[in-house]
Design an enzyme around this catalytic site. Structure first.
Site, mmCIF file in Angstrom:
data_model
loop_
_atom_site.group_PDB
_atom_site.id
_atom_site.type_symbol
_atom_site.label_atom_id
_atom_site.label_comp_id
_atom_site.label_asym_id
_atom_site.label_seq_id
_atom_site.Cartn_x
_atom_site.Cartn_y
_atom_site.Cartn_z
ATOM 1 N N GLU A 57 7.966 9.063 2.781
ATOM 2 C CA GLU A 57 8.604 9.543 4.021
ATOM 3 C C GLU A 57 9.059 8.388 4.903
ATOM 4 O OE1 GLU A 57 5.836 12.174 5.899
ATOM 5 O OE2 GLU A 57 6.313 13.828 4.543
ATOM 6 N N SER A 61 8.530 -3.900 2.227
ATOM 7 C CA SER A 61 8.696 -5.178 1.520
ATOM 8 C C SER A 61 9.422 -6.172 2.419
ATOM 9 C CB SER A 61 9.498 -4.955 0.239
ATOM 10 O OG SER A 61 8.888 -3.945 -0.541
ATOM 11 N N GLU A 94 0.813 -1.213 0.000
ATOM 12 C CA GLU A 94 0.000 0.000 0.000
ATOM 13 C C GLU A 94 0.857 1.280 0.000
ATOM 14 O OE1 GLU A 94 -3.024 0.653 -0.617
ATOM 15 O OE2 GLU A 94 -2.927 2.757 0.024
ATOM 16 N N GLY A 95 2.043 1.229 0.617
ATOM 17 C CA GLY A 95 2.912 2.414 0.610
ATOM 18 C C GLY A 95 3.275 2.827 -0.811
ATOM 19 N N HIS A 96 3.708 1.855 -1.617
ATOM 20 C CA HIS A 96 4.048 2.159 -3.016
ATOM 21 C C HIS A 96 2.817 2.659 -3.777
ATOM 22 C CE1 HIS A 96 6.943 -1.226 -1.993
ATOM 23 N NE2 HIS A 96 7.792 -0.295 -2.399
ATOM 24 N N GLN A 124 16.372 9.222 2.730
ATOM 25 C CA GLN A 124 16.472 9.042 1.275
ATOM 26 C C GLN A 124 15.773 10.197 0.548
ATOM 27 O OE1 GLN A 124 15.877 5.137 -0.861
ATOM 28 N NE2 GLN A 124 13.842 5.951 -1.145
HETATM 29 P P1 AMP Z 1 11.293 0.533 -2.091
HETATM 30 O O1 AMP Z 1 10.575 -0.346 -3.046
HETATM 31 O O2 AMP Z 1 11.326 0.012 -0.705
HETATM 32 O O3 AMP Z 1 12.624 1.009 -2.605
HETATM 33 O O4 AMP Z 1 10.426 1.850 -1.970
HETATM 34 C C1 AMP Z 1 10.007 2.548 -3.109
HETATM 35 C C2 AMP Z 1 9.340 3.834 -2.670
HETATM 36 O O5 AMP Z 1 8.230 3.520 -1.822
HETATM 37 C C3 AMP Z 1 10.262 4.728 -1.851
HETATM 38 O O6 AMP Z 1 10.004 6.079 -2.197
HETATM 39 C C4 AMP Z 1 9.832 4.433 -0.441
HETATM 40 O O7 AMP Z 1 10.079 5.493 0.456
HETATM 41 C C5 AMP Z 1 8.351 4.230 -0.617
HETATM 42 N N1 AMP Z 1 7.780 3.461 0.496
HETATM 43 C C6 AMP Z 1 8.207 2.278 0.995
HETATM 44 N N2 AMP Z 1 7.462 1.909 2.061
HETATM 45 C C7 AMP Z 1 6.544 2.906 2.236
HETATM 46 C C8 AMP Z 1 5.488 3.126 3.178
HETATM 47 N N3 AMP Z 1 5.218 2.262 4.158
HETATM 48 N N4 AMP Z 1 4.760 4.253 3.050
HETATM 49 C C9 AMP Z 1 5.025 5.147 2.067
HETATM 50 N N5 AMP Z 1 5.984 5.004 1.150
HETATM 51 C C10 AMP Z 1 6.746 3.897 1.234
#
Ligand code: AMP
Length: 279
Positions: A150, A188, A37-39, A155
């Site tokens: 965030e 993830s 859901e974050g992505h 990052q």
């Molecule tokens: P990642 O796939 O972990 O490299 O993350 C890809 C993007 O998703 C990055 O901008 C992360 O900050 C964002 N992201 C990862 N987890 C979350 C979350 N729980 N809530 C909001 N954004 C997230």
């Protein structure tokens, strides 16, 4: 309709170029897949600012240290593509490692200052890997806007800094951290957790919230940090990389500006990070 997927920089540029020629705004959401859901919230956020949203899926080897989880990182492109289509994404860019780093690639983007403390100290080389791959993705896709979470607050600040320093013509926007019912930040890497580890992981959020309460009540920062470290240990975290209060904008040791609390700790073999604004 299945989400269109491109695997080369040339194909990506053809599609984005056609959209731009038609006067459409383009958003980019870089990810390493294993989407949650974050992505997806970032895809929806980007869609409020752009008629077309491109997601990238690339598990970037250069931001993992040799002992870290690059090989084990969860990968399921078909599932990710279906979730992205549902969230309103228009295109998936899923390059190979060879497409991103052809033989002889020898340029690195490194950011002083903001990338040095916290994860910069705990994971040497990590932010150079991130800054290099995100620079490449921004130059490859040429979006008007790019969204980052965030959840990875440092990052986000590193990316804002090099985009400004290198005059990359894109607007960087940050989205709030998506959380599970007990407050655990979606990640993830949560997939690695056993049931008992999952319970411990859920306590990090409460420790951060307690630190924020104490700071707002006027408690000294050093005391808040020591209390937070001890609370993470008691909660069952096995190794704590940091629990620190820092300035929200530059991640320096706080002066007068807005503050943020940052935590990174292991539950078993899984490293988790989270952060919270003091507001
Ligand atoms: P990642 O796939 O972990 O490299 O993350 C890809 C993007 O998703 C990055 O901008 C992360 O900050 C964002 N992201 C990862 N987890 C979350 C979350 N729980 N809530 C909001 N954004 C997230």
């Amino acid at each position: 309709m299945p989400l269109p997927i491109v695997r080369t920089i040339a194909d990506l540029r053809v599609q984005v170029g056609a959209w731009k020629a038609a006067g459409l705004h383009v958003g980019l959401v870089p990810t390493m897949g294993a989407l949650h859901e974050g992505h997806l919230s970032l895809v929806r956020l980007a869609a409020t600012r752009a008629e077309r949203v491109v997601a990238s899926l690339f598990v970037n080897p250069t931001q993992f240290a040799p002992h870290e989880d690059f090989a084990a990182y969860p990968r399921d492109e078909a599932r990710d593509a279906a979730l992205l289509a549902e969230a309103g994404c228009s295109l998936l860019f899923a390059p190979t490692v060879a497409e991103m780093y052809p033989p002889g690639a020898s340029t690195t983007v490194s950011v002083a200052g903001v990338s040095e403390p916290l994860d910069g100290a705990a994971r040497p080389g990590h932010f150079a890997g991130v800054a290099t791959v995100v620079t490449k993705l921004l130059l490859q896709a040429g979006p008007h806007v790019a969204a980052f979470g965030e959840k990875d607050y440092q990052q986000l600040q590193v990316i804002k800094r090099f985009v400004r320093d290198l005059d990359i013509p894109v607007e960087i926007i940050g989205g709030p951290t998506a959380r599970l019912e007990d407050g655990l930040a979606r990640s993830s890497r949560n997939a690695y957790l056993s049931e008992s580890e999952r319970e411990i992981a859920g306590r990090m959020n409460g420790v951060l919230a307690d630190a924020v309460r104490r700071l707002k009540a006027g408690e000294a920062q050093a005391h808040v940090e020591a209390t937070g470290l001890a609370a993470l240990e008691r909660a069952g975290f096995t190794r704590i990389d940091y629990f620190e209060v820092r300035g929200a904008d530059d991640l320096a040791r706080p002066g007068g500006g807005p503050l943020r609390v940052f935590a990174a700790a292991f539950v078993g073999k899984t490293r988790l990070i989270d952060n919270m604004a003091v507001e």
